[in-house]
Scaffold this active site. Structure first.
Site, PDB file in Angstrom:
ATOM      1  CG  LEU A 171      -2.063  -0.917   1.350  1.00 31.03           C
ATOM      2  CD1 LEU A 171      -2.791  -0.700   2.665  1.00 31.03           C
ATOM      3  CD2 LEU A 171      -3.020  -0.720   0.184  1.00 31.03           C
ATOM      4  CG  ASP A 172       0.461   4.561  -2.825  1.00 31.81           C
ATOM      5  OD1 ASP A 172       1.177   3.684  -3.340  1.00 31.81           O
ATOM      6  OD2 ASP A 172      -0.202   5.373  -3.486  1.00 31.81           O
ATOM      7  NE  ARG A 173       6.357   7.471   4.987  1.00 36.27           N
ATOM      8  CZ  ARG A 173       7.628   7.744   5.228  1.00 36.27           C
ATOM      9  NH1 ARG A 173       8.492   7.759   4.231  1.00 36.27           N
ATOM     10  NH2 ARG A 173       8.037   8.003   6.445  1.00 36.27           N
ATOM     11  CB  ALA A 215      -3.032   4.468   1.007  1.00 38.75           C
ATOM     12  CG  ASN A 241       1.952   7.033  -6.421  1.00 39.11           C
ATOM     13  OD1 ASN A 241       2.777   7.923  -6.557  1.00 39.11           O
ATOM     14  ND2 ASN A 241       1.899   6.336  -5.289  1.00 39.11           N
TER      15      ASN A 241
END
Length: 293
Positions: A132-134, A136, A229
């Site tokens: 997961l994106d940092r 999010a 992203n």
């Protein structure tokens, strides 16, 4: 492990004194103090904890008690755990895995510490399946063996991943599919390119608008591909960047974080093949804009 059912109103320590007559009271107090007592699946250490008829009391063995303490010390919400995998809710701002600059303040490091604490030889560990994106938050699964990791990733096309996103503005079409090609530049920024670009990666997102309120929209986004992203770039491309996403054009940041949350995750279990499904509610801060959701 020993199990007991409560038949009358009482307090936890008094109940334990009666139920565990084979143990000295000092031993029972130690058991309680060190997290070896669970009431209705929750570890309780307060001796005056009230009990009512129907409550279930468990006395955990040393290994179980150690695991429960490790879980509490972890400070993360564990959604599911078994011998093959662990599903947790990642908080916003925490890296999934390490970088050259940051090795320890990551979800991967924390879960490895958690797994090591449960084995005498500290051999326990986790394996990264996806990321997961940092910025999010939300559901993410880690494997507990290389075999489980390979099984999960080998059937990852069968996984379903859904996200909540709050955007500035509402897409013209209330539901649709975004399909293009993305690449990441040397500045770590992702943008769309032609399909003929040598670094192009195919990206597909499906979205639908769930609610609108005061110039904001709550969307559910389902990923068909999982590029870095991807959701952020796709929604920005619609002219509706995600709140808090200055990198991709957002002008407002009411939550002091990216308004993107992984809310749904399903996949075949690596050992049994059974479809496992997990859900996560809309984060509390997001309800300031969508209180009825």
């Amino acid at each position: 492990m020993r199990n007991f059912s409560v038949t009358e109103r009482t307090h936890l320590q008094d109940f334990l004194f009666k139920a565990l007559k084979d143990l000295k009271k000092t031993k029972i107090k130690q058991i309680l103090k060190f997290g070896s007592v669970r009431v209705n699946d929750r570890v309780i250490t307060w001796y005056q904890h009230p009990l009512k008829p129907g409550d279930q009391v468990e006395i955990l063995g040393k290994e179980h008690a150690s695991a429960e303490r490790s879980k509490a010390e972890l400070g993360l919400k564990i959604v599911h755990e078994d011998s093959d995998l662990i599903v947790v809710e990642k908080p916003a701002g925490l890296l999934t895995m390490g970088t050259e600059r940051e090795k320890e303040a990551t979800l991967y490091f924390m879960l490895n510490q958690y797994e090591r604490s449960k084995t005498k030889d500290e051999s326990g560990r986790v394996y990264i399946v996806h990321r997961l994106d940092r910025d999010a938050s939300g559901l993410i699964v880690f494997a507990k063996s290389d075999a489980a990791k390979r099984a999960l990733q080998g059937h990852w096309e069968l996984a379903t991943k859904k996200y909540y996103a709050i955007t500035e503005g509402t897409p013209k079409e209330k539901a649709g599919t975004i399909e293009n090609y993305l690449r990441e530049d040397s500045f770590k920024r992702v943008y769309s390119v032609s399909r003929n670009h040598p670094d192009a990666q195919h990206a597909v997102s499906h979205y639908r608008v769930l609610h609108e309120n005061g110039g904001y929209a709550l969307l559910e986004v389902t990923l068909e591909t999982g590029r870095k992203n991807q959701i952020r770039v796709h929604l920005s491309g619609l002219g509706c960047p995600i709140l808090g996403d200055e990198k991709y054009g957002a002008k407002s940041d009411p939550f002091r974080r990216l308004a993107l949350h992984a809310c749904f995750l399903s996949f075949p279990h690596p050992a049994t093949g059974e479809l496992k499904t997990f859900r996560s509610a809309l984060p509390a801060p997001f309800k300031k804009i969508f209180p009825a959701f």
